[in-house]
Motif scaffolding. Structure first.
Motif, PDB file in Angstrom:
ATOM      1  N   TYR A   1       0.826  -1.216   0.000  1.00  0.00           N
ATOM      2  CA  TYR A   1       0.000   0.000   0.000  1.00  0.00           C
ATOM      3  C   TYR A   1       0.859   1.264   0.000  1.00  0.00           C
ATOM      4  O   TYR A   1       0.647   2.174  -0.816  1.00  0.00           O
ATOM      5  CB  TYR A   1      -0.913  -0.011   1.222  1.00  0.00           C
TER       6      TYR A   1
ATOM      7  N   ARG B   1       2.742   1.839  -3.308  1.00  0.00           N
ATOM      8  CA  ARG B   1       1.894   2.328  -4.406  1.00  0.00           C
ATOM      9  C   ARG B   1       1.562   3.802  -4.248  1.00  0.00           C
ATOM     10  O   ARG B   1       1.408   4.531  -5.243  1.00  0.00           O
ATOM     11  CB  ARG B   1       0.604   1.517  -4.466  1.00  0.00           C
ATOM     12  N   TRP B   2       1.443   4.239  -2.990  1.00  0.00           N
ATOM     13  CA  TRP B   2       1.060   5.622  -2.740  1.00  0.00           C
ATOM     14  C   TRP B   2       2.258   6.513  -2.428  1.00  0.00           C
ATOM     15  O   TRP B   2       2.092   7.651  -2.002  1.00  0.00           O
ATOM     16  CB  TRP B   2       0.067   5.702  -1.589  1.00  0.00           C
TER      17      TRP B   2
ATOM     18  N   GLY C   1       2.437  10.350  -2.904  1.00  0.00           N
ATOM     19  CA  GLY C   1       1.099  10.902  -3.034  1.00  0.00           C
ATOM     20  C   GLY C   1       0.618  11.491  -1.734  1.00  0.00           C
ATOM     21  O   GLY C   1       1.193  11.233  -0.675  1.00  0.00           O
TER      22      GLY C   1
ATOM     23  N   ALA D   1      -1.836  10.723   0.094  1.00  0.00           N
ATOM     24  CA  ALA D   1      -2.430   9.802   1.066  1.00  0.00           C
ATOM     25  C   ALA D   1      -1.434   8.785   1.569  1.00  0.00           C
ATOM     26  O   ALA D   1      -1.793   7.893   2.308  1.00  0.00           O
ATOM     27  CB  ALA D   1      -3.622   9.078   0.429  1.00  0.00           C
ATOM     28  N   HIS D   2      -0.185   8.922   1.164  1.00  0.00           N
ATOM     29  CA  HIS D   2       0.756   7.838   1.405  1.00  0.00           C
ATOM     30  C   HIS D   2       1.056   7.596   2.865  1.00  0.00           C
ATOM     31  O   HIS D   2       1.252   6.453   3.284  1.00  0.00           O
ATOM     32  CB  HIS D   2       2.050   8.077   0.611  1.00  0.00           C
TER      33      HIS D   2
END
Length: 276
Positions: free
Chosen positions: A257, A260-261, A264, A266-267
């Motif tokens: 998770y 992937r973020w 970003g 929201a990471h």
């Protein structure tokens, strides 16, 4: 081994001779070494040193309480049948997973409260946890607790001190798997992996912390097969194996998770650090 480091030539009314236990000394050293490493890493990342120090103190206190709490829950029936055993709870270190879980919960709360970057702060502490665990397991070795099953392997260890048998139920004069050294060795290897891979590959906040969680869960699961002390069970698994079975896939999921973020908004879900 030597569960008692020394006995001081003074006595306290109703308590008797003052004894310095090897386990207690090494446990204190474990927390100090781990915290010192975390502080050095925090300074290198321009994190607020005062808040990181406060966080370290919260982590130490919650780790001590959590370790004893899980031990109490795990052995509740024994404590219920013999309330006098609660006094031993004060002397025993407890269950590492209990300390780790409560320390993580308290750390998340404090990090959110003061506005430290969540996963970057967790990354700062992960190698310190591994280092502290290495030192702490040597305390277990000297105390005789967390002992292994009987074995004939050439590297087996034999405990002979009656205090270890009285305090931790350690079998005496019998070769045992040195599970304390197995775990200390595993934690040292994990520490080396964390430090040597931290700047390699795809970087993202939270990678070091969750990699530690994954590697420890896997190593602890297998080391449990060699443990000979009573640790409670959840079905066919020991309590620690049960926690490992939950923690390992959670760690993998978080690594995927966060990867992937990476970069970003929201990471990490963390707020920017507040001014001191």
């Amino acid at each position: 081994m030597h569960p008692k480091l020394l006995e001081l030539p003074w006595t306290i009314p109703y308590l008797g001779t003052i004894t310095v236990y090897t386990y207690g000394v090494l446990l204190a050293a474990a927390y100090l070494f781990g915290l010192q490493l975390a502080l050095r890493r925090a300074r290198a990342r321009q994190l607020d040193g005062t808040r990181v120090m406060d966080l370290g103190i919260y982590v130490i206190i919650s780790a001590l309480l959590g370790a004893k709490l899980l031990l109490f829950i795990r052995d509740f029936q024994a404590f219920r049948n013999n309330p006098a055993e609660l006094l031993n709870l004060l002397r025993e270190g407890g269950d590492f997973y209990g300390g780790l879980i409560l320390a993580v919960v308290v750390a998340f709360w404090y990090i959110r409260r003061v506005g430290l970057p969540l996963w970057s702060t967790c990354d700062v502490f992960a190698p310190g946890i591994a280092l502290g665990h290495v030192v702490g397991r040597f305390g277990c070795l000297f105390a005789g607790c967390c002992f292994g099953k009987a074995t004939t392997v050439p590297w087996a260890i034999t405990f002979t001190d009656p205090f270890a048998a009285t305090n931790a139920g350690t079998p005496l004069n019998q070769p045992l798997h040195p599970t304390q050294l197995y775990e200390a060795g595993a934690e040292f290897l994990i520490l080396m992996v964390l430090l040597t891979t931290e700047k390699r590959g795809r970087k993202f906040a939270g990678r070091t912390f969750w990699l530690y969680m994954l590697l420890y869960a896997v190593s602890r699961y297998f080391i449990e097969f060699y443990r000979g002390d009573e640790r409670g069970n959840v079905g066919p698994l020991s309590t620690s194996q049960f926690v490992s079975v939950i923690l390992a896939p959670l760690a993998v999921g978080m690594l995927v998770y966060l990867s992937r973020w990476a970069g970003g908004p929201a990471h990490s879900g963390a707020r920017s650090q507040k001014a001191a």
